[in-house]
Motif scaffolding. Structure first.
Motif, PDB file in Angstrom:
ATOM      1  N   LEU A  75      58.149  34.450  20.724  1.00  0.00           N
ATOM      2  CA  LEU A  75      57.703  34.945  20.276  1.00  0.00           C
ATOM      3  C   LEU A  75      58.337  36.805  19.652  1.00  0.00           C
ATOM      4  CD1 LEU A  75      55.642  34.685  18.572  1.00  0.00           C
ATOM      5  CD2 LEU A  75      54.070  36.288  20.913  1.00  0.00           C
ATOM      6  N   LYS A  76      59.220  36.973  20.584  1.00  0.00           N
ATOM      7  CA  LYS A  76      59.501  38.012  19.119  1.00  0.00           C
ATOM      8  C   LYS A  76      60.945  37.659  19.064  1.00  0.00           C
ATOM      9  CE  LYS A  76      61.651  42.220  21.511  1.00  0.00           C
ATOM     10  NZ  LYS A  76      62.667  42.693  20.013  1.00  0.00           N
ATOM     11  N   LYS A  77      61.391  36.354  18.954  1.00  0.00           N
ATOM     12  CA  LYS A  77      62.736  35.818  18.088  1.00  0.00           C
ATOM     13  C   LYS A  77      61.852  35.478  16.919  1.00  0.00           C
ATOM     14  CE  LYS A  77      65.409  34.876  21.730  1.00  0.00           C
ATOM     15  NZ  LYS A  77      66.102  33.466  23.015  1.00  0.00           N
ATOM     16  N   ILE A  78      60.526  34.946  16.714  1.00  0.00           N
ATOM     17  CA  ILE A  78      60.222  34.344  15.460  1.00  0.00           C
ATOM     18  C   ILE A  78      60.046  35.491  14.939  1.00  0.00           C
ATOM     19  CG2 ILE A  78      57.925  33.536  14.332  1.00  0.00           C
ATOM     20  CD1 ILE A  78      58.406  31.350  16.539  1.00  0.00           C
ATOM     21  N   GLN A  79      59.104  36.889  15.289  1.00  0.00           N
ATOM     22  CA  GLN A  79      58.823  37.631  14.943  1.00  0.00           C
ATOM     23  C   GLN A  79      60.274  38.592  14.416  1.00  0.00           C
ATOM     24  OE1 GLN A  79      56.831  39.991  17.832  1.00  0.00           O
ATOM     25  NE2 GLN A  79      54.922  38.560  17.455  1.00  0.00           N
ATOM     26  N   ASP A  80      61.173  38.215  15.143  1.00  0.00           N
ATOM     27  CA  ASP A  80      62.332  38.667  14.039  1.00  0.00           C
ATOM     28  C   ASP A  80      63.293  38.222  12.771  1.00  0.00           C
ATOM     29  OD1 ASP A  80      61.881  41.202  16.332  1.00  0.00           O
ATOM     30  OD2 ASP A  80      63.651  40.530  18.055  1.00  0.00           O
ATOM     31  N   LYS A  81      62.484  37.338  13.382  1.00  0.00           N
ATOM     32  CA  LYS A  81      63.655  36.287  12.575  1.00  0.00           C
ATOM     33  C   LYS A  81      63.200  36.457  11.233  1.00  0.00           C
ATOM     34  CE  LYS A  81      63.790  31.986  11.373  1.00  0.00           C
ATOM     35  NZ  LYS A  81      63.420  29.813  11.106  1.00  0.00           N
ATOM     36  N   GLY A  84      60.938  42.080   7.692  1.00  0.00           N
ATOM     37  CA  GLY A  84      61.041  42.975   6.951  1.00  0.00           C
ATOM     38  C   GLY A  84      60.678  42.185   5.491  1.00  0.00           C
ATOM     39  N   LYS A  85      60.331  40.999   5.649  1.00  0.00           N
ATOM     40  CA  LYS A  85      60.194  39.963   4.522  1.00  0.00           C
ATOM     41  C   LYS A  85      58.565  40.070   4.190  1.00  0.00           C
ATOM     42  CE  LYS A  85      64.100  36.707   6.313  1.00  0.00           C
ATOM     43  NZ  LYS A  85      64.234  35.060   6.341  1.00  0.00           N
ATOM     44  N   LYS A  86      57.885  39.865   2.849  1.00  0.00           N
ATOM     45  CA  LYS A  86      56.500  39.396   2.519  1.00  0.00           C
ATOM     46  C   LYS A  86      56.031  38.791   2.070  1.00  0.00           C
ATOM     47  CE  LYS A  86      56.263  43.989   4.704  1.00  0.00           C
ATOM     48  NZ  LYS A  86      55.845  44.183   6.245  1.00  0.00           N
ATOM     49  N   ASP A  87      56.925  37.629   1.207  1.00  0.00           N
ATOM     50  CA  ASP A  87      56.936  36.485   0.502  1.00  0.00           C
ATOM     51  C   ASP A  87      55.703  35.560   1.381  1.00  0.00           C
ATOM     52  OD1 ASP A  87      59.238  34.497   1.604  1.00  0.00           O
ATOM     53  OD2 ASP A  87      59.759  36.427   1.480  1.00  0.00           O
ATOM     54  N   GLN A  88      54.958  35.102   0.686  1.00  0.00           N
ATOM     55  CA  GLN A  88      53.883  33.920   1.263  1.00  0.00           C
ATOM     56  C   GLN A  88      54.467  33.559   2.204  1.00  0.00           C
ATOM     57  OE1 GLN A  88      50.907  34.698   0.555  1.00  0.00           O
ATOM     58  NE2 GLN A  88      50.056  32.519   1.640  1.00  0.00           N
ATOM     59  N   TYR A  89      55.667  32.501   1.286  1.00  0.00           N
ATOM     60  CA  TYR A  89      56.121  31.531   2.094  1.00  0.00           C
ATOM     61  C   TYR A  89      56.815  31.811   3.569  1.00  0.00           C
ATOM     62  CZ  TYR A  89      60.453  27.845   3.227  1.00  0.00           C
ATOM     63  OH  TYR A  89      60.846  27.012   3.805  1.00  0.00           O
ATOM     64  N   SER A  90      57.062  32.821   3.454  1.00  0.00           N
ATOM     65  CA  SER A  90      57.797  33.271   4.737  1.00  0.00           C
ATOM     66  C   SER A  90      56.524  33.634   5.789  1.00  0.00           C
ATOM     67  CB  SER A  90      58.672  34.906   4.416  1.00  0.00           C
ATOM     68  OG  SER A  90      60.170  34.618   3.913  1.00  0.00           O
ATOM     69  N   ARG A  91      55.802  34.235   5.528  1.00  0.00           N
ATOM     70  CA  ARG A  91      54.590  34.178   6.217  1.00  0.00           C
ATOM     71  C   ARG A  91      54.089  33.129   6.523  1.00  0.00           C
ATOM     72  NH1 ARG A  91      52.817  38.825   2.189  1.00  0.00           N
ATOM     73  NH2 ARG A  91      51.336  37.098   1.380  1.00  0.00           N
ATOM     74  N   GLU A  92      53.637  32.128   5.920  1.00  0.00           N
ATOM     75  CA  GLU A  92      53.080  30.580   6.269  1.00  0.00           C
ATOM     76  C   GLU A  92      54.472  29.903   6.918  1.00  0.00           C
ATOM     77  OE1 GLU A  92      52.846  28.744   2.775  1.00  0.00           O
ATOM     78  OE2 GLU A  92      51.366  29.852   2.107  1.00  0.00           O
ATOM     79  N   ALA A  93      55.468  30.498   7.605  1.00  0.00           N
ATOM     80  CA  ALA A  93      56.801  30.054   8.313  1.00  0.00           C
ATOM     81  C   ALA A  93      56.683  30.433   8.939  1.00  0.00           C
ATOM     82  CB  ALA A  93      58.183  29.830   7.026  1.00  0.00           C
TER      83      ALA A  93
END
Length: 333
Positions: A75-81, A84-93
């Motif tokens: 879970l930490k790896k996914i969050q680190d990945k 800083g990305k705030k766009d909708q696509y990154s949040r959904e991914a």
């Protein structure tokens, strides 16, 4: 009957059956059927039945927490990945990858809330049963949906703790009385304090003793720290409107949870947590004590064996040659 009433109807039926069952048992034991203490003990019996039935769910919750511990590094790896990305696509991914990880692990962050979520309909059903067991405008009492007859409903709705604090009264309704029922307010306030303290202690022992270093570094731990202070406030505010009878259910249930968590943390702690290290130390101390007892027992057995040999040797003394010859010569003459 509204939608909520329809949903709660079967739960209310079961609650009434358990309450009436315990009430009948206590009456057979010689207690006053109309006394508030009899109905309070019936509510305590309801808590014991409900919490005992939820033990398998609680075991599932413990297993889910263990799995959440295993997936914490992923879970930490996914969050680190996606940090800083705030766009909708990154949040959904990130949401999609997180849910996929939970699916593969066979767990969910909501599994730890399952016992509480299951208890909420029971809690509100008891609130509805107690709220409906009150005098109608014409002074009569209405029977429940199940085994709570009109007579039992009148006893339940009229029952008072120690004869001075009606179980159907809350702090809010007591303030509306003329004169104000300060007895109910004081008892309810004490119960709110006990509920708040027991909930805080339960959460605190989980946070301070049963968390591994990985879990303490995860965002979930920060969420739990927030709940540590929010949940007691929920009890403090909700205690203003809930009747004393319902608060007895909540209070006994909190004590059950506190004791249950203590036993789990002591005997089945999270690997790597402070509680796990303490358990290993207890087991090591117990093993050393058992080994010392075994060594002492072995030494005592060896000493006893040596003493037994000495006694046997002293009893069987051999006869000398000269003595034997003299004995033989005398017989020849």
């Amino acid at each position: 009957m509204d939608i909520i009433g329809t949903i709660l109807w079967p739960i209310k039926w079961v609650i009434e059956a358990i309450l009436v069952g315990f009430h009948t048992l206590l009456e057979l034991l010689g207690m006053d059927p109309a006394a508030g203490l009899t109905w309070v003990l019936s509510i305590v019996g309801l808590v014991l039945i409900v919490r005992a039935a939820l033990i398998p769910i609680f075991v599932r919750q413990i297993k889910s927490q263990r799995k959440m511990l295993e997936v914490a590094p992923q879970l930490k790896k996914i969050q680190d990945k996606y940090r800083g990305k705030k766009d909708q696509y990154s949040r959904e991914a990130m949401q999609r990858e997180t849910m996929e990880m939970y699916r593969k692990a066979g767990t969910s962050p909501f599994a730890s809330c399952l016992p509480l979520l299951i208890q909420m309909p029971i809690f509100f059903s008891l609130f509805s049963v107690l709220n409906e067991a009150k005098p109608q405008p014409d002074g009569s009492f209405r029977a429940g949906v199940g085994l709570l007859s009109q007579e039992l409903s009148e006893q339940f709705g009229s029952a008072s703790l120690f004869g001075i604090a009606p179980l159907r009264f809350s702090i809010q309704s007591s303030l509306e009385q003329d004169p104000v029922n300060w007895t109910v307010i004081i008892i309810a306030a004490v119960m709110v304090i006990l509920m708040t303290a027991s909930q805080f202690i339960t959460q605190l022992q989980i946070m301070s003793k049963n968390q591994s270093p990985e879990m303490m570094a995860s965002p979930m731990f920060r969420q739990q720290r927030i709940l540590l202070y929010i949940l007691p406030l929920v009890f403090a505010f909700s205690g203003f409107a809930f009747p004393i009878g319902v608060m007895f259910y909540w209070l006994v249930s909190n004590f059950w949870t506190m004791g249950q968590q203590f036993l789990v943390i002591r005997n089945m702690p999270t690997p790597g947590s402070e509680a796990a290290l303490a358990r290993e130390a207890r087991l090591a101390k117990k093993n050393r004590a058992r080994m010392a007892d075994d060594a002492q027992t072995l030494a005592e057995e060896q000493v006893a064996e040596i003493e037994q040999k000495k006694v046997t040797t002293q009893r069987q003394q051999p006869v000398g040659k000269n003595r034997s010859k003299k004995s033989g010569g005398g017989a020849k003459r």
